[in-house]
Design a protein around this motif. Structure first.
Motif, PDB file in Angstrom:
ATOM      1  N   SER A   1       0.827  -1.198   0.000  1.00  3.07           N
ATOM      2  CA  SER A   1       0.000   0.000   0.000  1.00  3.07           C
ATOM      3  C   SER A   1       0.862   1.248   0.000  1.00  3.07           C
ATOM      4  O   SER A   1       2.055   1.205   0.331  1.00  3.07           O
ATOM      5  CB  SER A   1      -0.909  -0.012   1.241  1.00  3.07           C
ATOM      6  OG  SER A   1      -1.766   1.107   1.258  1.00  3.07           O
ATOM      7  N   GLY A   2       0.217   2.373  -0.359  1.00  2.00           N
ATOM      8  CA  GLY A   2       0.877   3.668  -0.276  1.00  2.00           C
ATOM      9  C   GLY A   2       1.816   3.942  -1.438  1.00  2.00           C
ATOM     10  O   GLY A   2       2.004   3.106  -2.324  1.00  2.00           O
ATOM     11  N   PRO A   3       2.449   5.091  -1.432  1.00  2.00           N
ATOM     12  CA  PRO A   3       3.444   5.427  -2.449  1.00  2.00           C
ATOM     13  C   PRO A   3       4.823   4.925  -2.031  1.00  2.00           C
ATOM     14  O   PRO A   3       4.993   4.388  -0.932  1.00  2.00           O
ATOM     15  CB  PRO A   3       3.421   6.956  -2.447  1.00  2.00           C
ATOM     16  CG  PRO A   3       3.194   7.287  -0.997  1.00  2.00           C
ATOM     17  CD  PRO A   3       2.260   6.195  -0.477  1.00  2.00           C
ATOM     18  N   THR A   4       5.787   5.096  -2.902  1.00  2.00           N
ATOM     19  CA  THR A   4       7.184   4.977  -2.490  1.00  2.00           C
ATOM     20  C   THR A   4       7.852   6.332  -2.703  1.00  2.00           C
ATOM     21  O   THR A   4       7.418   7.127  -3.536  1.00  2.00           O
ATOM     22  CB  THR A   4       7.945   3.896  -3.279  1.00  2.00           C
ATOM     23  OG1 THR A   4       7.947   4.229  -4.686  1.00  2.00           O
ATOM     24  CG2 THR A   4       7.309   2.531  -3.079  1.00  2.00           C
ATOM     25  N   HIS A   5       8.869   6.598  -1.912  1.00  2.00           N
ATOM     26  CA  HIS A   5       9.655   7.825  -2.050  1.00  2.00           C
ATOM     27  C   HIS A   5      11.054   7.445  -2.524  1.00  2.00           C
ATOM     28  O   HIS A   5      11.763   6.704  -1.836  1.00  2.00           O
ATOM     29  CB  HIS A   5       9.746   8.560  -0.711  1.00  2.00           C
ATOM     30  CG  HIS A   5       8.464   9.226  -0.301  1.00  2.00           C
ATOM     31  ND1 HIS A   5       8.342   9.934   0.887  1.00  2.00           N
ATOM     32  CD2 HIS A   5       7.259   9.312  -0.913  1.00  2.00           C
ATOM     33  CE1 HIS A   5       7.102  10.415   0.968  1.00  2.00           C
ATOM     34  NE2 HIS A   5       6.438  10.040  -0.096  1.00  2.00           N
ATOM     35  N   GLU A   6      11.426   7.956  -3.682  1.00  2.00           N
ATOM     36  CA  GLU A   6      12.735   7.650  -4.265  1.00  2.00           C
ATOM     37  C   GLU A   6      13.633   8.867  -4.110  1.00  2.00           C
ATOM     38  O   GLU A   6      13.394   9.905  -4.740  1.00  2.00           O
ATOM     39  CB  GLU A   6      12.580   7.266  -5.739  1.00  2.00           C
ATOM     40  CG  GLU A   6      11.520   6.205  -6.000  1.00  2.00           C
ATOM     41  CD  GLU A   6      11.825   4.880  -5.321  1.00  2.00           C
ATOM     42  OE1 GLU A   6      13.018   4.561  -5.152  1.00  2.00           O
ATOM     43  OE2 GLU A   6      10.873   4.167  -4.955  1.00  2.00           O
TER      44      GLU A   6
ATOM     45  N   GLU B   1      10.378   2.790   2.525  1.00  2.00           N
ATOM     46  CA  GLU B   1      10.413   4.081   1.828  1.00  2.00           C
ATOM     47  C   GLU B   1      10.474   3.900   0.315  1.00  2.00           C
ATOM     48  O   GLU B   1       9.709   4.506  -0.414  1.00  2.00           O
ATOM     49  CB  GLU B   1      11.631   4.898   2.298  1.00  2.00           C
ATOM     50  CG  GLU B   1      11.536   5.409   3.725  1.00  2.00           C
ATOM     51  CD  GLU B   1      10.689   6.660   3.852  1.00  2.00           C
ATOM     52  OE1 GLU B   1      10.536   7.383   2.848  1.00  2.00           O
ATOM     53  OE2 GLU B   1      10.166   6.909   4.954  1.00  2.00           O
ATOM     54  N   THR B   2      11.393   3.074  -0.148  1.00  2.00           N
ATOM     55  CA  THR B   2      11.679   2.975  -1.571  1.00  2.00           C
ATOM     56  C   THR B   2      11.115   1.696  -2.184  1.00  2.00           C
ATOM     57  O   THR B   2      10.726   0.760  -1.479  1.00  2.00           O
ATOM     58  CB  THR B   2      13.194   2.999  -1.812  1.00  2.00           C
ATOM     59  OG1 THR B   2      13.767   1.792  -1.280  1.00  2.00           O
ATOM     60  CG2 THR B   2      13.847   4.209  -1.146  1.00  2.00           C
ATOM     61  N   ALA B   3      11.109   1.655  -3.522  1.00  2.00           N
ATOM     62  CA  ALA B   3      10.634   0.468  -4.229  1.00  2.00           C
ATOM     63  C   ALA B   3      11.520  -0.727  -3.940  1.00  2.00           C
ATOM     64  O   ALA B   3      11.032  -1.850  -3.761  1.00  2.00           O
ATOM     65  CB  ALA B   3      10.607   0.750  -5.736  1.00  2.00           C
ATOM     66  N   ARG B   4      12.823  -0.506  -3.865  1.00  2.00           N
ATOM     67  CA  ARG B   4      13.731  -1.628  -3.594  1.00  2.00           C
ATOM     68  C   ARG B   4      13.513  -2.180  -2.192  1.00  2.00           C
ATOM     69  O   ARG B   4      13.546  -3.395  -1.971  1.00  2.00           O
ATOM     70  CB  ARG B   4      15.181  -1.184  -3.804  1.00  2.00           C
ATOM     71  CG  ARG B   4      15.550  -1.034  -5.278  1.00  2.00           C
ATOM     72  CD  ARG B   4      16.932  -0.429  -5.465  1.00  2.00           C
ATOM     73  NE  ARG B   4      16.939   0.988  -5.092  1.00  2.00           N
ATOM     74  CZ  ARG B   4      18.015   1.760  -5.121  1.00  2.00           C
ATOM     75  NH1 ARG B   4      19.175   1.252  -5.501  1.00  2.00           N
ATOM     76  NH2 ARG B   4      17.936   3.032  -4.777  1.00  2.00           N
ATOM     77  N   ALA B   5      13.261  -1.298  -1.224  1.00  2.00           N
ATOM     78  CA  ALA B   5      12.968  -1.760   0.136  1.00  2.00           C
ATOM     79  C   ALA B   5      11.635  -2.495   0.180  1.00  2.00           C
ATOM     80  O   ALA B   5      11.477  -3.476   0.914  1.00  2.00           O
ATOM     81  CB  ALA B   5      12.958  -0.568   1.096  1.00  2.00           C
TER      82      ALA B   5
ATOM     83  N   TYR C   1      12.780  14.051  -3.005  1.00  2.00           N
ATOM     84  CA  TYR C   1      12.494  12.706  -3.478  1.00  2.00           C
ATOM     85  C   TYR C   1      11.443  12.746  -4.583  1.00  2.00           C
ATOM     86  O   TYR C   1      10.727  13.733  -4.771  1.00  2.00           O
ATOM     87  CB  TYR C   1      12.009  11.808  -2.333  1.00  2.00           C
ATOM     88  CG  TYR C   1      10.805  12.316  -1.580  1.00  2.00           C
ATOM     89  CD1 TYR C   1       9.506  12.132  -2.046  1.00  2.00           C
ATOM     90  CD2 TYR C   1      10.968  12.995  -0.371  1.00  2.00           C
ATOM     91  CE1 TYR C   1       8.408  12.600  -1.353  1.00  2.00           C
ATOM     92  CE2 TYR C   1       9.871  13.461   0.345  1.00  2.00           C
ATOM     93  CZ  TYR C   1       8.596  13.265  -0.160  1.00  2.00           C
ATOM     94  OH  TYR C   1       7.509  13.728   0.532  1.00  2.00           O
ATOM     95  N   ILE C   2      11.334  11.644  -5.320  1.00  2.00           N
ATOM     96  CA  ILE C   2      10.291  11.452  -6.324  1.00  2.00           C
ATOM     97  C   ILE C   2       9.166  10.656  -5.665  1.00  2.00           C
ATOM     98  O   ILE C   2       9.410   9.658  -4.989  1.00  2.00           O
ATOM     99  CB  ILE C   2      10.827  10.664  -7.535  1.00  2.00           C
ATOM    100  CG1 ILE C   2      11.994  11.428  -8.178  1.00  2.00           C
ATOM    101  CG2 ILE C   2       9.732  10.392  -8.555  1.00  2.00           C
ATOM    102  CD1 ILE C   2      12.747  10.605  -9.188  1.00  2.00           C
ATOM    103  N   ALA C   3       7.935  11.102  -5.861  1.00  2.00           N
ATOM    104  CA  ALA C   3       6.812  10.409  -5.236  1.00  2.00           C
ATOM    105  C   ALA C   3       5.590  10.520  -6.138  1.00  2.00           C
ATOM    106  O   ALA C   3       5.664  10.987  -7.274  1.00  2.00           O
ATOM    107  CB  ALA C   3       6.522  10.990  -3.856  1.00  2.00           C
TER     108      ALA C   3
END
Length: 398
Positions: free
Chosen positions: A193-198, A250-254, A205-207
């Motif tokens: 769920s939610g966004p990711t912050h890159e 936080e991130t997509a990789r995480a 960051y990109i969101a």
């Protein structure tokens, strides 16, 4: 809610033990019978008298108590309950559980039972984040342990971060869900769920505009049907639901790492709005605006495809994989193509054009796309969309 249910409550040694008193009160109010077990360290924070007075039951403390062993014994004590709850679950107690140690009454009860076990961790943030504790958590979850919390917050020691024991009301919700006789009882469902912050640099960051409201509602609806829910969430606006295991990223990789750690699961609902790209090289210090200088140039790299990774997993693919497609044009065509491309079973498609108010709003209008075709649903509150989807998931899992 819990009338006739028997809870064996193990109170570990930590400052959060005071919350166990409120938990006993709530459990009793909900109709449960609470049999308390107080560890030696736990008795340094709450007294046997206060625990017994609230529970209305005898407090068990010693493994080698002649009377207790003659009357019931630790083996029987561990098996008459419907659920064993460890709150607070200290780092030491969870280490014993992971290692199969049985050197006191609490650890012996936990080893001698085939009854489901739930733990509410409580410890210093550094202890929670230590690799040894995280290894123990993975072992215990692999053994079927249900976790509730820990929460982020200020510690008694003055530090801030994850490690606070979940609030008693949240633990009660988790216990109620664990003992529910709903159609998803015994099932494990993974929800993102939610966004990711890159990150671009330490402050930027990109969101995207995802609030996390729909994913949160889905997790709650699955919980209410009796599922054990692992909720992997990016930095959402709405708080996570009670009664589920929350993993914050936080991130997509995480998020990919957390998703892989949560498998296996019976179903996966991938509702997160994962950023497709990240900055190829994150700046180690803040990018400064220089008068007269050209704007900085950013190079991008593609983020991992979490939905595709789960849907096309060879050995750990859930029986049902549900993806989401938030589109602004040609919604059905893009969603149907995404289902085929990713290899998931269902796609929940919606139009998030600015005029719809869907992104970040309280309502949603979705189309459920399956192998049988496209099924449009009316515009509904997100809680109702979640309830309908949860029921369909329960039907699909039989």
């Amino acid at each position: 809610m819990l009338t006739g249910k028997r809870i064996l409550l193990i109170i570990g040694g930590g400052i959060a033990a005071y919350k166990s008193l409120e938990l006993i009160r709530l459990l009793k109010k909900a109709g449960a019978t609470v049999t308390p077990v107080l560890t030696k360290a736990g008795a340094e924070f709450v007294t046997p008298l206060s625990v017994s007075a609230l529970a209305g039951e005898k407090v068990y403390t010693a493994l080698f108590d002649l009377t207790d062993e003659a009357e019931m014994g630790h083996i029987q004590l561990s098996r008459v309950a419907d659920l064993l709850v460890v709150a607070p679950a200290t780092a030491d107690l969870m280490a014993k559980m992971a290692q199969g140690r049985a050197d006191d009454l609490a650890s012996t009860l936990l080893l001698a039972t085939d009854t489901p076990v739930m733990a509410a961790p409580a410890m210093n943030v550094r202890m929670w984040q230590h690799p040894a504790t995280q290894r123990n958590i993975k072992v215990l979850q692999g053994d079927g342990l249900r976790l509730i919390g820990p929460d982020d917050g200020e510690m008694a020691c003055g530090e801030y971060g994850p490690g606070r024991m979940a609030e008693p009301a949240a633990i009660l919700s988790a216990i109620t869900a664990a003992l529910s006789d709903g159609p998803l009882k015994g099932r494990h469902v993974l929800v993102t769920s939610g966004p990711t912050h890159e990150p671009i640099d330490p402050v930027r960051y990109i969101a995207n505009r995802s609030s996390g409201a729909q994913g949160t509602a889905i997790a709650a609806a699955l919980r209410d049907l009796g599922a054990r829910v692992t909720f992997v969430t990016g930095p959402a606006v709405v708080p996570p639901p009670d009664g589920v295991q929350v993993v914050r990223v936080e991130t997509a990789r995480a998020m990919l790492e957390a998703v892989e750690a949560a498998l296996p699961a019976d179903a996966a609902v991938m509702a997160a709005a994962v950023a497709d790209w990240r900055v190829a090289e994150e700046f180690s210090s803040k990018i400064k605006k220089v008068a007269g200088a050209a704007a900085p140039s950013l190079s991008f790299a593609e983020n991992p495809d979490i939905l595709k990774s789960v849907a096309q997993s060879i050995d750990r693919r859930p029986r049902l994989v549900v993806g989401f497609a938030a589109e602004t044009d040609d919604v059905l065509a893009h969603a149907q193509a995404k289902r085929a491309r990713k290899g998931c079973d269902w796609i929940v498609a919606n139009d998030v054009s600015p005029g719809t108010g869907i992104m970040g709003g309280a309502e949603n209008a979705v189309t459920l796309i399956t192998a049988a075709g496209a099924e449009p649903w009316p515009r509904l509150p997100k809680d109702e969309v979640a309830r309908r989807l949860a029921i369909r998931i329960a039907e699909a899992l039989g």
